[in-house]
Motif scaffolding. Structure first.
Motif, PDB file in Angstrom:
ATOM      1  N   SER A 231       7.409   2.032  -3.526  1.00 49.14           N
ATOM      2  CA  SER A 231       7.685   3.449  -3.785  1.00 49.14           C
ATOM      3  C   SER A 231       7.153   4.364  -2.689  1.00 49.14           C
ATOM      4  CB  SER A 231       7.104   3.862  -5.139  1.00 49.14           C
ATOM      5  OG  SER A 231       5.715   3.598  -5.186  1.00 49.14           O
ATOM      6  N   LYS A 232       6.056   3.979  -2.040  1.00 47.59           N
ATOM      7  CA  LYS A 232       5.450   4.847  -1.026  1.00 47.59           C
ATOM      8  C   LYS A 232       6.174   4.718   0.315  1.00 47.59           C
ATOM      9  CE  LYS A 232       2.572   5.467  -4.312  1.00 47.59           C
ATOM     10  NZ  LYS A 232       3.026   6.439  -5.309  1.00 47.59           N
ATOM     11  N   SER A 233       6.313   3.480   0.785  1.00 46.03           N
ATOM     12  CA  SER A 233       6.843   3.271   2.134  1.00 46.03           C
ATOM     13  C   SER A 233       8.355   3.405   2.223  1.00 46.03           C
ATOM     14  CB  SER A 233       6.417   1.906   2.670  1.00 46.03           C
ATOM     15  OG  SER A 233       6.319   0.956   1.636  1.00 46.03           O
ATOM     16  N   PHE A 234       9.069   3.232   1.089  1.00 40.51           N
ATOM     17  CA  PHE A 234      10.533   3.271   1.162  1.00 40.51           C
ATOM     18  C   PHE A 234      11.175   4.250   0.185  1.00 40.51           C
ATOM     19  CE2 PHE A 234       9.388  -0.847   3.008  1.00 40.51           C
ATOM     20  CZ  PHE A 234      10.063  -0.765   4.223  1.00 40.51           C
ATOM     21  N   GLY A 235      10.361   4.999  -0.559  1.00 49.17           N
ATOM     22  CA  GLY A 235      10.897   6.070  -1.403  1.00 49.17           C
ATOM     23  C   GLY A 235      11.863   5.606  -2.480  1.00 49.17           C
ATOM     24  N   ILE A 236      11.564   4.460  -3.115  1.00 51.46           N
ATOM     25  CA  ILE A 236      12.467   3.969  -4.178  1.00 51.46           C
ATOM     26  C   ILE A 236      11.714   3.811  -5.508  1.00 51.46           C
ATOM     27  CG2 ILE A 236      14.232   2.921  -2.702  1.00 51.46           C
ATOM     28  CD1 ILE A 236      12.842   0.209  -3.029  1.00 51.46           C
ATOM     29  N   ALA A 237      10.861   4.801  -5.813  1.00 49.10           N
ATOM     30  CA  ALA A 237      10.050   4.727  -7.040  1.00 49.10           C
ATOM     31  C   ALA A 237      10.910   4.531  -8.285  1.00 49.10           C
ATOM     32  CB  ALA A 237       9.201   5.987  -7.187  1.00 49.10           C
ATOM     33  N   GLY A 238      12.070   5.185  -8.329  1.00 50.96           N
ATOM     34  CA  GLY A 238      12.930   5.110  -9.504  1.00 50.96           C
ATOM     35  C   GLY A 238      13.515   3.727  -9.752  1.00 50.96           C
TER      36      GLY A 238
END
Length: 385
Positions: A231-238
């Motif tokens: 979620s942090k490095s690639f922005g895919i928390a969802g």
């Protein structure tokens, strides 16, 4: 790729929850949850589209898709001094779930776990959910250093787990190989498990070296779990995708069994695993540009806040959050409320609820946004007083 023009504010207002754009009134700048304001890498978007083109979304293997496990193991071995095989990797539906599963596996009700103070609230919550008792080991809020004397004094017959956060959220400290070795010696001499949360291990500045915990000694390898997420490095928390890594295959298989991953109760969306795999295999150029942007933002935020006299910022070696110390006598909650009402900026208070007792007197500011938003937000904070 990471300018203000690249941010789709309409999309953020529809989709960015967790104290961010979708939950706040118009006109408020959120520098809150550690989640990027930028869209994810085009390679990841493309990878998801390619995967579903043939129309099949079948069950995957319970412990994770082979390509996912391989890409995570390779990533740790190439970038973090790891010695993992793909079989040492379990796909879980977030680093947070990994933490909770590990606490449940290691702790019986009444067992004690040592966590750092301050640290992200999920450490405490995972221990308590498993019926464990939390013991707090102080960390210097300026340097991030662990109080080892205190750590050793906290160990009793009931201690079963030491949990570390590396890089540390919210202090941004990267623990060196020597420090981790010390942790492993203490844990080994008392036969205690170690969990190392390494979700931030891709967001490290100034080319600083990172050692995954299990790589630092044989003792560290023997009785530890590592937690990782995207979620942090690639922005895919969802997409809710993370991994638990363990060098001891027998332990991991027992963990998988006891965590109900050998049935259709648990297991992770194949689509999320494909996204994670593609991130590590194909989106590294995007990530390197993102990291470069974040480093510029860190330097800018440090410079602006250093001149403010209202707070004293720390200078994080990693993560995209700052943890400044409040200098005007306000409590963390008072400061945060004032900034929200007077400056129209949302930030996270360094309160016990979020980071433990040792966080009081600080605020946490996320800087994974555009330079313009960051500058505007920080200037609003300063001029609100």
């Amino acid at each position: 790729m990471f300018t203000n023009n690249d941010i789709n504010f309409e999309a953020l207002k529809r989709k960015a929850y967790n104290g961010r754009w979708a939950t706040l009134e118009d006109g408020i700048i959120p520098l809150t949850a550690a989640d990027p304001d930028f869209r994810t890498a085009p390679e990841i978007e493309q990878g998801i589209i390619e995967y579903i083109k043939d129309g099949y979304l079948s069950y995957g293997p319970f412990s994770g898709l082979p390509e996912f496990k391989k890409s995570v193991a390779d990533h740790f071995n190439q970038e973090k001094h790891g010695t993992f095989s793909p079989e040492n990797v379990l796909a879980v539906n977030s680093a947070a779930q990994g933490m909770f599963l590990i606490a449940s596996y290691v702790l019986q009700p009444g067992d004690e776990a040592i966590i750092l103070d301050p640290v992200d609230f999920l450490f405490k919550k995972s221990v308590e959910t498993a019926g464990g008792i939390v013991r707090l080991c102080p960390v210097d809020t300026t340097t991030g250093e662990i109080d080892f004397e205190k750590l050793v004094s906290l160990i009793t017959q009931k201690t079963k787990l030491i949990s570390i956060c590396n890089p540390h959220n919210p202090l941004g400290k990267v623990y060196s190989k020597e420090i981790l070795k010390k942790v492993s010696e203490i844990a080994s001499s008392h036969d205690v498990w170690v969990m190392s949360d390494e979700i931030w291990s891709d967001i490290i500045y100034d080319n600083k070296d990172f050692h995954t915990y299990s790589s630092v000694s044989d003792e560290a390898k023997r009785k530890s779990f590592t937690v990782y997420g995207f979620s942090k490095s690639f922005g895919i928390a969802g997409l809710r995708i993370g991994a638990v890594l363990c060098n001891d295959q027998e332990i991991l298989e027992d963990f998988i069994e006891k965590s109900n991953f050998n049935s259709t109760i648990e297991g992770v969306s194949t689509l999320s695993q494909i996204a994670g795999s593609v991130a590590l295999e194909k989106a590294k150029p995007w990530y390197k540009d993102f990291l470069n942007h974040l480093q510029h933002n860190r330097d800018l935020a440090f410079k602006i806040l250093s001149r403010s006299e209202i707070v004293t910022p720390n200078f994080p070696e990693a993560t995209f959050v700052l943890f400044p110390k409040i200098e005007n006598g306000m409590s963390s909650d008072q400061f945060t409320q004032h900034v929200l009402q007077q400056g129209k900026v949302a930030i996270v208070p360094g309160s016990e609820r979020w980071f433990g007792k040792g966080a009081e007197g600080h605020i946490r500011i996320c800087f994974s946004t555009s330079q313009e938003i960051l500058e505007e937000g920080l200037n609003r904070i300063i001029t609100s007083f």
